[in-house]
Scaffold this motif. Sequence first.
Motif, short mmCIF file in Angstrom:
data_model
loop_
_atom_site.label_atom_id
_atom_site.label_comp_id
_atom_site.label_asym_id
_atom_site.label_seq_id
_atom_site.Cartn_x
_atom_site.Cartn_y
_atom_site.Cartn_z
N GLU A 91 37.02 7.78 -6.45
CA GLU A 91 35.73 7.27 -6.92
C GLU A 91 34.80 8.41 -7.33
O GLU A 91 34.16 8.37 -8.38
CB GLU A 91 35.08 6.43 -5.81
CG GLU A 91 33.79 5.77 -6.23
CD GLU A 91 33.22 4.87 -5.16
OE1 GLU A 91 32.09 4.37 -5.36
OE2 GLU A 91 33.87 4.66 -4.12
N GLU A 92 34.79 9.46 -6.50
CA GLU A 92 33.93 10.62 -6.79
C GLU A 92 34.30 11.28 -8.13
O GLU A 92 33.42 11.69 -8.89
CB GLU A 92 34.08 11.65 -5.65
CG GLU A 92 33.35 12.96 -5.86
CD GLU A 92 33.77 14.02 -4.86
OE1 GLU A 92 33.77 15.21 -5.22
OE2 GLU A 92 34.11 13.66 -3.70
N ARG B 153 41.19 6.62 -12.07
CA ARG B 153 41.70 5.25 -11.94
C ARG B 153 43.06 5.25 -11.22
O ARG B 153 43.79 6.22 -11.27
CB ARG B 153 41.86 4.60 -13.32
CG ARG B 153 40.59 4.55 -14.16
CD ARG B 153 40.89 4.04 -15.56
NE ARG B 153 41.91 4.85 -16.21
CZ ARG B 153 42.56 4.49 -17.32
NH1 ARG B 153 42.29 3.33 -17.89
NH2 ARG B 153 43.48 5.29 -17.85
#
Length: 312
Positions: free
Chosen positions: A56-57, A61
Amino acid sequence: MKKYCFGVDVGGTTVKMGLFSTEGELFDKWEIKTRTENEGEAVLPDIVDAIFGKMEEKGIRKEDVEGVGIGVPAPVNEQGIIKDSANIGWGYKEVKREIEELLGGIRAEIGNDANVAALGEMWLGAGKGCSDMIMVTLGTGVGGGVITHGKVIVGANGAGGEIGHLCVNSEETERCGCGKKGCLEQYASATGIARLAGKYLEHYDGQTLLSSKSISAKTVFDAVKEGDKAAVEIAEKFGRYLGCALANLAVITDPAVIVIGGGVSKAGPVLLPFIEKPFRESAFFANQDTKFVLATLGNDAGICGAARLIIE
């Protein structure tokens, strides 16, 4: 499109983690605490949370992740199953199946931590360019990995490459931590060197920089660097056990290079002649040109080798 993989090195205190490209570029590395309570039930969920957090950081994907490689302190079979572990609370555990379920479709590959460190040194470290090598890690115990044609020897029970439990002294009366007697680990690990030194000093009445009250592998090799006679003789004894054991291994696997790692290797180049001399004296003629080198990746060997599990 750039593809990524994660390398994870599970230890008893911390889990080291790395984000790599599939070409071997290390983008980021970090650690999380190893929560070993309740039979280590939180270890795998914590790893997955940390991986998803990093994705996420970095805006990565799921479909851009080739997989997650994990080194664990236990024998691991080819199905990613362990029967018992050191330091992390696991008994029988289907590590590959469990973590792949938690990862929700991302592939995982699992290996023994010492084997994985050997892969790391072959890929990005002291063994780079060699597809046949032996790595020995000299720490609290003696670990290792044996690589032939670029592949780690795993074995039927995941115990391939357990170099520390070669029997090198059939007359030993004290037991190794594994329960057997005369294992290489009793003489070539950091604790084994301290043990050799303690026994030596019991009967040594000459001058020495060593003190039986504060003996360790480090103090032995620090004294070797000062030319201390007792320390040199202790190092020679250690070297005979390890060098002869490696000569026996070499006649089976015929390595191009033998990599020496672990905490004891921090003594530096002074260490190598003590191992090389008895190796050359014992080795089969075809193995005489085997090179000895110190590991170069340090604490990153585990995460590098774990990532290599995904892209080999």
